[in-house]
Design a protein around this motif. Sequence first.
Motif, PDB file in Angstrom:
ATOM      1  N   SER A 286       0.495  -1.190  -0.138  1.00  0.00           N
ATOM      2  CA  SER A 286      -0.023  -0.294  -0.188  1.00  0.00           C
ATOM      3  C   SER A 286       0.873   1.026  -0.221  1.00  0.00           C
ATOM      4  O   SER A 286       1.837   0.844   1.203  1.00  0.00           O
ATOM      5  CB  SER A 286      -1.011  -0.737   1.217  1.00  0.00           C
ATOM      6  N   SER A 287       0.108   2.102  -0.627  1.00  0.00           N
ATOM      7  CA  SER A 287       1.392   3.617  -0.684  1.00  0.00           C
ATOM      8  C   SER A 287       0.638   4.548  -0.547  1.00  0.00           C
ATOM      9  O   SER A 287       0.941   5.882   0.392  1.00  0.00           O
ATOM     10  CB  SER A 287       1.721   3.682  -1.959  1.00  0.00           C
ATOM     11  N   VAL A 288      -0.961   4.464   0.491  1.00  0.00           N
ATOM     12  CA  VAL A 288      -1.540   5.087   1.115  1.00  0.00           C
ATOM     13  C   VAL A 288      -2.324   5.050   2.468  1.00  0.00           C
ATOM     14  O   VAL A 288      -1.967   3.795   2.778  1.00  0.00           O
ATOM     15  CB  VAL A 288      -2.887   5.581  -0.289  1.00  0.00           C
ATOM     16  N   PRO A 289      -2.462   5.559   3.144  1.00  0.00           N
ATOM     17  CA  PRO A 289      -3.346   5.393   4.473  1.00  0.00           C
ATOM     18  C   PRO A 289      -4.354   5.071   4.659  1.00  0.00           C
ATOM     19  O   PRO A 289      -4.680   5.609   3.491  1.00  0.00           O
ATOM     20  CB  PRO A 289      -2.389   6.707   5.450  1.00  0.00           C
ATOM     21  N   VAL A 373      -6.285   7.094  -6.001  1.00  0.00           N
ATOM     22  CA  VAL A 373      -5.935   5.531  -5.860  1.00  0.00           C
ATOM     23  C   VAL A 373      -7.241   3.802  -5.856  1.00  0.00           C
ATOM     24  O   VAL A 373      -8.319   5.099  -6.276  1.00  0.00           O
ATOM     25  CB  VAL A 373      -6.341   5.708  -3.968  1.00  0.00           C
ATOM     26  N   VAL A 374      -6.601   2.772  -6.056  1.00  0.00           N
ATOM     27  CA  VAL A 374      -7.344   2.142  -6.586  1.00  0.00           C
ATOM     28  C   VAL A 374      -7.230   0.815  -5.669  1.00  0.00           C
ATOM     29  O   VAL A 374      -5.632   0.759  -4.849  1.00  0.00           O
ATOM     30  CB  VAL A 374      -7.234   1.522  -7.704  1.00  0.00           C
ATOM     31  N   MET A 375      -8.595   0.217  -4.369  1.00  0.00           N
ATOM     32  CA  MET A 375      -8.043  -0.500  -3.468  1.00  0.00           C
ATOM     33  C   MET A 375      -8.043  -2.034  -3.842  1.00  0.00           C
ATOM     34  O   MET A 375      -8.445  -2.274  -5.237  1.00  0.00           O
ATOM     35  CB  MET A 375      -9.097  -0.534  -2.992  1.00  0.00           C
ATOM     36  N   ALA A 382      -1.532  -5.277  -6.483  1.00  0.00           N
ATOM     37  CA  ALA A 382      -1.116  -4.630  -5.918  1.00  0.00           C
ATOM     38  C   ALA A 382       0.866  -3.860  -6.574  1.00  0.00           C
ATOM     39  O   ALA A 382       0.936  -2.797  -6.201  1.00  0.00           O
ATOM     40  CB  ALA A 382      -0.905  -4.350  -4.390  1.00  0.00           C
ATOM     41  N   HIS A 383       1.321  -5.185  -6.377  1.00  0.00           N
ATOM     42  CA  HIS A 383       2.751  -4.980  -7.105  1.00  0.00           C
ATOM     43  C   HIS A 383       3.331  -4.552  -8.647  1.00  0.00           C
ATOM     44  O   HIS A 383       3.906  -3.819  -8.878  1.00  0.00           O
ATOM     45  CB  HIS A 383       2.872  -6.552  -6.803  1.00  0.00           C
ATOM     46  N   TYR A 384       2.154  -5.118  -9.179  1.00  0.00           N
ATOM     47  CA  TYR A 384       1.919  -4.497 -10.723  1.00  0.00           C
ATOM     48  C   TYR A 384       1.640  -3.128 -11.360  1.00  0.00           C
ATOM     49  O   TYR A 384       2.001  -2.365 -11.946  1.00  0.00           O
ATOM     50  CB  TYR A 384       1.350  -5.874 -12.104  1.00  0.00           C
ATOM     51  N   ALA A 385       0.479  -3.032 -10.152  1.00  0.00           N
ATOM     52  CA  ALA A 385       0.435  -1.911 -10.934  1.00  0.00           C
ATOM     53  C   ALA A 385       0.352  -0.593 -11.026  1.00  0.00           C
ATOM     54  O   ALA A 385       0.094  -0.001 -12.136  1.00  0.00           O
ATOM     55  CB  ALA A 385      -1.362  -1.977 -10.114  1.00  0.00           C
ATOM     56  N   VAL A 391      -1.353   3.853 -11.183  1.00  0.00           N
ATOM     57  CA  VAL A 391      -2.097   3.878 -10.324  1.00  0.00           C
ATOM     58  C   VAL A 391      -1.164   4.291  -8.565  1.00  0.00           C
ATOM     59  O   VAL A 391      -0.186   3.507  -9.047  1.00  0.00           O
ATOM     60  CB  VAL A 391      -3.537   2.947  -9.805  1.00  0.00           C
ATOM     61  N   SER A 392      -1.857   4.742  -7.750  1.00  0.00           N
ATOM     62  CA  SER A 392      -1.532   4.504  -6.730  1.00  0.00           C
ATOM     63  C   SER A 392      -2.796   2.917  -5.524  1.00  0.00           C
ATOM     64  O   SER A 392      -3.539   3.576  -6.416  1.00  0.00           O
ATOM     65  CB  SER A 392      -1.570   5.778  -5.618  1.00  0.00           C
ATOM     66  N   VAL A 393      -1.859   2.146  -4.603  1.00  0.00           N
ATOM     67  CA  VAL A 393      -2.564   1.127  -4.400  1.00  0.00           C
ATOM     68  C   VAL A 393      -3.317   1.673  -2.823  1.00  0.00           C
ATOM     69  O   VAL A 393      -1.786   1.449  -2.505  1.00  0.00           O
ATOM     70  CB  VAL A 393      -2.132  -0.061  -4.797  1.00  0.00           C
TER      71      VAL A 393
END
Length: 415
Positions: A286-289, A373-375, A382-385, A391-393
């Motif tokens: 994850s790159s966002v909180p 952000v895409v969840m 999550a690794h490749y997107a 996008v942020s994941v």
Amino acid sequence: MTLELMAGDQSMLQGEHGPAVAAAMKILVAFSKAVGARKLLDIAGAHIDGCLYHGQAGFDFVERLVEGGGSVRVPTTLNVGSFDLIHPGLVKMPAAEEVPARRLMKAHLELGCQATFTCAPYQTRFRPAFGEQIAWGESNAIVFANSVIGARTNRYGDFIDLCCAMTGRAPAWGLHLSENRRGQILFELTGSFEPTDALFVGVGLIIGQASRDRIPVISGLPQPRDEDQLKALGAAAATTGAVALFHAVGITPEAKTLDEAFRGKAPEETIRISRADIDHALARLSSVPDGAPLVAVSLGTPHFSHHEWMRLLPMLRHIAPGRGIPIYVNTGRATLTRLKDEGELESVKAFNLIPVTDTCTYVTTIIERLDGVVMTNSGKWAHYAPGNIGVSVAFGEMEDCIRSAAVGHVVRGAP
């Protein structure tokens, strides 16, 4: 080292079955010599990873086989392409790319391949049996076939997988041979773990990074709820490393005991995995909180199974009809057809749920907005997107993804 060819191999090599088969056998022979195989073996099936359009080289290779009158000799499934042929309006692609992308998928069908277009061929009627020799491309499919089913394949890449399908043969080397399937490195889970989806993703991420070219054995893994959790583990391990086979003691078919997994030998190395190690591996996805606003949710990498759909659909009750951010679900066309026949998808549009077939949202431009952000519940996605589509994941359990879609921002943990 000399490569022994049977009479049938020689016949194909000498062009008695047409120029396409001769070309495929010539490539297969050269490859087999390069990896040190002593002979070729019969395969029961193949899975081709070359339908995703990367440029002219792959396109020309397949077209040449079509022009040579080629046809596969064993049941052959196809991996995802660059286009959703069932929902063509989903993919946003310039015409200059769309034309060859569509043609590449169609050309494989002209070779006699099955129109599966899924990264999870083990969910189709072409699922192999324990001990069967196959030649599969696509990293998650390879590790699933070897580990969860106990079929036998090496990591075959573009072109060579199709050559195996065209000839019905593969080099007798690597994981095709029993002596090369012994575990080499031991991962011990320390402590008590609940069998959550995230646990299996986290374990996969760790063993992928640490195993390098060795075959991992996992002890202390709780019994999985279903094979989808093992699918997620294998996909994560093949994403962060080169894992093509893992053994989970007491779970996978070639590891009823620790001794069986290592074939009576001692592990070369032992690595202990703690709860903190799992949490750290997952946090890196994850790159966002928590609380970050979302533009979309993407599920199903590898492709969503029918069982996963049955878990997902009741969760949509968290979303008010007509509200919620888009939920893209990547799935195989055979799975989608079954759901439609069962009447399971009649109301999903009201919940902004969008099925995607034949491709995946991290390999082509499908998601409407890429500026946020895409969840996802997929370690592989999550690794490749971030690198593929920018996008942020945010990573979370499936339940977290749906609850987050309902409120429009990242929510994780117990409600």
